[in-house]
Design a protein around this motif. Sequence first.
Motif, mmCIF file in Angstrom:
data_model
loop_
_atom_site.group_PDB
_atom_site.id
_atom_site.type_symbol
_atom_site.label_atom_id
_atom_site.label_comp_id
_atom_site.label_asym_id
_atom_site.label_seq_id
_atom_site.Cartn_x
_atom_site.Cartn_y
_atom_site.Cartn_z
ATOM 1 N N LEU A 54 -6.764 -9.872 8.655
ATOM 2 C CA LEU A 54 -7.877 -9.582 9.554
ATOM 3 C C LEU A 54 -8.588 -8.290 9.176
ATOM 4 O O LEU A 54 -9.754 -8.090 9.533
ATOM 5 N N GLN A 55 -7.892 -7.419 8.454
ATOM 6 C CA GLN A 55 -8.546 -6.195 7.990
ATOM 7 C C GLN A 55 -9.633 -6.495 6.972
ATOM 8 O O GLN A 55 -10.526 -5.672 6.744
ATOM 9 N N GLU A 56 -9.553 -7.679 6.346
ATOM 10 C CA GLU A 56 -10.540 -8.070 5.334
ATOM 11 C C GLU A 56 -11.553 -9.072 5.894
ATOM 12 O O GLU A 56 -12.368 -9.594 5.150
ATOM 13 N N ALA A 57 -11.492 -9.309 7.198
ATOM 14 C CA ALA A 57 -12.323 -10.368 7.774
ATOM 15 C C ALA A 57 -13.808 -10.056 7.722
ATOM 16 O O ALA A 57 -14.644 -10.948 7.839
ATOM 17 N N ALA A 58 -14.168 -8.786 7.541
ATOM 18 C CA ALA A 58 -15.591 -8.437 7.480
ATOM 19 C C ALA A 58 -16.202 -8.727 6.118
ATOM 20 O O ALA A 58 -17.416 -8.641 5.951
ATOM 21 N N ALA A 59 -15.372 -9.056 5.136
ATOM 22 C CA ALA A 59 -15.876 -9.377 3.794
ATOM 23 C C ALA A 59 -15.785 -10.880 3.552
ATOM 24 O O ALA A 59 -14.954 -11.574 4.140
ATOM 25 N N TYR A 60 -16.665 -11.370 2.694
ATOM 26 C CA TYR A 60 -16.603 -12.783 2.344
ATOM 27 C C TYR A 60 -15.302 -13.061 1.594
ATOM 28 O O TYR A 60 -14.855 -12.256 0.773
ATOM 29 N N PRO A 61 -14.659 -14.195 1.881
ATOM 30 C CA PRO A 61 -13.345 -14.461 1.275
ATOM 31 C C PRO A 61 -13.422 -14.722 -0.218
ATOM 32 O O PRO A 61 -14.380 -15.314 -0.720
ATOM 33 N N ASP A 62 -12.391 -14.276 -0.919
ATOM 34 C CA ASP A 62 -12.254 -14.505 -2.363
ATOM 35 C C ASP A 62 -10.963 -15.279 -2.574
ATOM 36 O O ASP A 62 -9.864 -14.754 -2.362
ATOM 37 N N ALA A 63 -11.085 -16.543 -2.970
ATOM 38 C CA ALA A 63 -9.909 -17.407 -3.102
ATOM 39 C C ALA A 63 -9.170 -17.196 -4.412
ATOM 40 O O ALA A 63 -8.155 -17.853 -4.648
ATOM 41 N N GLY A 64 -9.653 -16.306 -5.272
ATOM 42 C CA GLY A 64 -9.010 -16.088 -6.562
ATOM 43 C C GLY A 64 -7.527 -15.749 -6.475
ATOM 44 O O GLY A 64 -6.705 -16.342 -7.191
ATOM 45 N N PRO A 65 -7.125 -14.805 -5.609
ATOM 46 C CA PRO A 65 -5.686 -14.496 -5.507
ATOM 47 C C PRO A 65 -4.854 -15.690 -5.072
ATOM 48 O O PRO A 65 -3.725 -15.863 -5.533
ATOM 49 N N ALA A 66 -5.383 -16.522 -4.190
ATOM 50 C CA ALA A 66 -4.639 -17.717 -3.765
ATOM 51 C C ALA A 66 -4.483 -18.688 -4.917
ATOM 52 O O ALA A 66 -3.406 -19.256 -5.131
ATOM 53 N N ARG A 67 -5.547 -18.888 -5.674
ATOM 54 C CA ARG A 67 -5.474 -19.793 -6.826
ATOM 55 C C ARG A 67 -4.423 -19.306 -7.819
ATOM 56 O O ARG A 67 -3.611 -20.093 -8.323
ATOM 57 N N ALA A 68 -4.419 -18.008 -8.087
ATOM 58 C CA ALA A 68 -3.451 -17.462 -9.041
ATOM 59 C C ALA A 68 -2.017 -17.603 -8.529
ATOM 60 O O ALA A 68 -1.102 -17.977 -9.276
ATOM 61 N N ALA A 69 -1.818 -17.303 -7.235
ATOM 62 C CA ALA A 69 -0.469 -17.382 -6.671
ATOM 63 C C ALA A 69 0.042 -18.821 -6.650
ATOM 64 O O ALA A 69 1.207 -19.084 -6.991
ATOM 65 N N LEU A 70 -0.800 -19.755 -6.264
ATOM 66 C CA LEU A 70 -0.393 -21.151 -6.238
ATOM 67 C C LEU A 70 -0.105 -21.681 -7.637
ATOM 68 O O LEU A 70 0.822 -22.482 -7.842
ATOM 69 N N ALA A 71 -0.909 -21.240 -8.604
ATOM 70 C CA ALA A 71 -0.668 -21.665 -9.983
ATOM 71 C C ALA A 71 0.697 -21.180 -10.465
ATOM 72 O O ALA A 71 1.456 -21.939 -11.087
ATOM 73 N N ARG A 72 1.023 -19.914 -10.184
ATOM 74 C CA ARG A 72 2.343 -19.402 -10.569
ATOM 75 C C ARG A 72 3.453 -20.186 -9.880
ATOM 76 O O ARG A 72 4.483 -20.501 -10.487
ATOM 77 N N HIS A 73 3.231 -20.498 -8.611
ATOM 78 C CA HIS A 73 4.251 -21.200 -7.827
ATOM 79 C C HIS A 73 4.593 -22.559 -8.437
ATOM 80 O O HIS A 73 5.759 -22.978 -8.428
#
Length: 821
Positions: free
Chosen positions: A513-532
Motif C-alpha cells: 500500500l505504500q506503493e499504491a500511489a504509483a502505477y504498478p510494475d509487474a516486472g518483479p512478479a514476472r521475475a519471481a514467478l519465473a525463478r519459482h
Amino acid sequence: MVTLPRLVVAAPSTGQGKTTVATGLMAAFRAAGHRVSGHKVGPDYIDPGYHALATGRPGRNLDPHLVGEERIVPLLLHAAATPTPADVAVVEGVMGLHDGRLGTDGFASTAHVATLTATPVVLVLDVARLSRSAGAIAAGMAGYDPAVTVAGVVLNRAGSDRNTAEVARSLERTGLPVLGVLPRDDRLAAPSRHLGLVPAAERPASARTVELLGEQVARHLDLGALLDVARTAPALDAEPWDPSAEVRPPSTRRPVVAVAGGRAFTFRYAETEELLRAAGCDVVPFDPLTETLPADTCGIYLGGGFPEVYAAELAANTRLLGELREAVAAGVPTVAECAGLLYLARSLDAHPMAGAVPADAAMAARLTLRYPEAVAPADTLLTRVGERVTGHEFHRTRTTPEAGGAPAWEIDGVATGFASATSHASYLHVHWAGHPHLAQRFADAVHAAPRPPVTPHRPAPVGRRVGTAAAPPDDPLRHHGDVETGDGLLDFAVNVYDGPRPAWLDRALQDSLQEAAAYPDAGPARAALARHHGRRPEEVLPTAGAAEAFTLVARLRPWRCPVVVHPQFTEPHAALEQAGHDVTTVLCRAEDGFALDPAAVPEHADLVVVGNPTNPTGVLHPAERVRALRRPGRLVVVDEAFMDTVPGQTASLAGEVLDGLLVVRSLTKHWSIPGIRAGYVVGDPSEVGRLAALQTPWSVSTPAIAAMVACSGAAATAAAGERAATLAEWRHVLEDGLRRRGIRFVPSAASFVVARLGDGAHAALRERGVAVRRADTFPGLDGSWVRIAVRPPARTADLLAALDAALDAALDTARPLQSDH
C-alpha cells in the motif's frame, strides 16, 4: 514555489524525431531510476500513449488553445505530482518549435509552452541529409525569440562519423552543446496510417519498441548533461491543478460512468477521468470490441480512436450495440467525441453500428484537421445556448447528415453533431480541464439518472451476499459459489482455504500500500514467478487473476474450433463466447470417473482448455494425458488454479517447456486472497508474448504483484506444501463421512469434493443452515450434484450432521460411486 527539473524536446519542423528522442529519453531516465512525468504540447493523443509506456504513468497534454494559458503551469505541476512526485519532466513539442495556431503569431506553439513554463529547450536535428547547414538552423532557432532558451542539440539519424564531425563543428559557432548523437536505426520507426502514428495500445510490439528507444537513448545521449539542463529550469510560482477544486459531487452516490477503451477507443485526456471521479463518479473502462456495458452503468463516455479500423469487430458485438441503443434511447447521459460519434451512428463504412444517432458514417477523401472555437446553439446535456469552447478535430470520416435535431455545436457558422438533454455527440474533442463546467454538467446528469434499462450479466464480486440461490441462474457460465453464501449459513460453497493468511503474506500486502500511489510494475512478479518455476521471464505473464488470462486467450486469435473440456471452471467458456466464438464442448463422463480422454477432442480443434485438477470434480489428470492433447497448430491451455492443493504438485506442466502449451495459475484460493486478483500464465514464450501484447496496461494491481513475489519465495514454498498436506487430511475426513453414508462422490485431489446428493439436496441443506455449491451450472452435471468445499474436521462434522438430518427428505437417490474407496 515548486521546484521541478524539466526540459522541452523540440525541432525545427515535424518529422525530425521529437517523439523518438522524447519517448526514449523518458524511458532512459526511468530505467536509470528516476520518476519521470511525460507531456505533449498540443492536442495529440497518440504520443502520450507512448509516453505512458515509457514513464509508467499517464501521458499528459499541455495546450494553451484547449485549456487556456493560465492552466498550463498548474496542469504541468499536477501531472508531475500524480501519482507520486516526479524527479524530472520531459515535454515533447509539436511541429516546429515556433509553429502554432495559424494567424496567432505562434499561440499554442512549443515555444509558447516553453515560455509559459520557463522550460529550457533541447533541439532535435535530423542530420541524415545535413552537414554544415545544421549549425545555421540551430543558430536561427536559438536566436529567433529571446524568451526561449535553447540549451543544447541532439543529432538524430546520424550517418557516417565524418559527416557527424562536420555537423558538430558547425554547431561550435553557435555555442550550443551537442548532448547526444542518435544513429540511424530503422527498428525505431513507428508505423503510421491515415491519421498518423498507430497508437501504442494497438501495436503488439509497443512496449518493446519503447524499451529499445530507451536503450538507444541511454547508449548515445548524455543523460547526465540532459539532467543538468533540466535542473536549470527555475522554480514555478503556482499551485498544481486540482480537479476537486473544479467540480463537486452532487450527491453521496458514486454512479458508474462506463468509459470506452481498448484498441478501438484509445483517445481521451487523463484529466477527464480525474474530473469525473472528483465529481463523485466511478469510472469503469470497458472494451467495445469484446465486452458489454459495466454493471449499473448510469453514464457513458465514448472518446476518440479508430473505430473505422475495427468496424467489423465492433459490428460483431451485437449485444453491446443493442445495450447502447437502448441506453441512449432511455436517456442514460451519454457523451461521444469523434470515434464515439461514429460508434453511435447507424453505420460505419456500411457496417451496422448502434443506431443511436440518425446518421451514417464513412471514410472521406480529405482529412479534417482544425483547431476551432465552437459555439453552443442550444441547451443540451453539456452546454447552454451561446457558450463558447475551444477544441480540435482530426478525422478522415464524415457523417451524413452532418447534424440533426439540436446540433451539438456551430463552428464557423455551420451546425455539426447531434445533441439533446441527455446526449452529446460530435467530432469535436474538448479538453474538460479547460472547460470543467462540462464535466460538472455531465456528472450532475449521471448522479440524477435512474438505474439503466440494461443490466449486463456479470460474475458476482467476491464476498457478495445475495441470499438464496435456489432459482436457476440467468447465466450459468458466470455463476460463482460466493453468491450461495449468506448470513447464518455455514460456508461450504466458496473454495477458498479456510484459515488465516501467513504473516509474511499479510506484511507484503500491507507494505504494497505504500506503493499504491504509483502505477504498478509487474516486472518483479514476472521475475519471481519465473525463478519459482525455473522458467525465463519471457515465459511468464502476471495477470489480474486467472479470469484475465482466459479473456486474453479468447482474444488471442480468431479460433476456428475452440474446445473446452467439461465439467470444469466455466470462465474460459464464458470468455470465449463473450469474444464471439462458438465453443465446442467435450464432456468427461461420470461413468469413467470424469477422466480425460484426449481422443474425444476433435482433431481439427485449434484451442483446447482443460482444468487440472479440474473444478468442480477435483480429478487430477495424468500429465501424459494432458500432453497428448498437443498438435501442430493447436494451443493447449491448462487451468492449474488448484494445483497448489496437490501435495508435490504431481502432474503439473508449469515447469515443462512445451511448444503450444500454456498453464494458467491462480494464487487467490490457496492463499486466502480472493479479493486480490493474482494469477499468471506460464508456457510457450511466443504465445505468452502475444498475450502480453493484448493485456491492458497496469491491469495487475500493486497488491497482486506483491502477493506474487511473496508467494514465490522459499517461505511460501514450504507453507504451500503444509497447506496442501492439511487440505488432504481435511478432504479425507469429508470423503470418509460421505462414504460411510453411502453417498456417491468423485475422489478428489483438490480443495473440494463433488458429490451426488440427489435432487433437492442443495435446497434442503440451505434450510438446515449449510451452503454448498450447486453444480448444475457446470456443463455435464445436473441438479443432483453439489460441490462441497473442504473445511476443518469440526466444520465438516456440522455439515455431516445437517446431511444426516436431510437424508430422508432429499437423499433417496444417492448411490456410492466406488464401494472400495
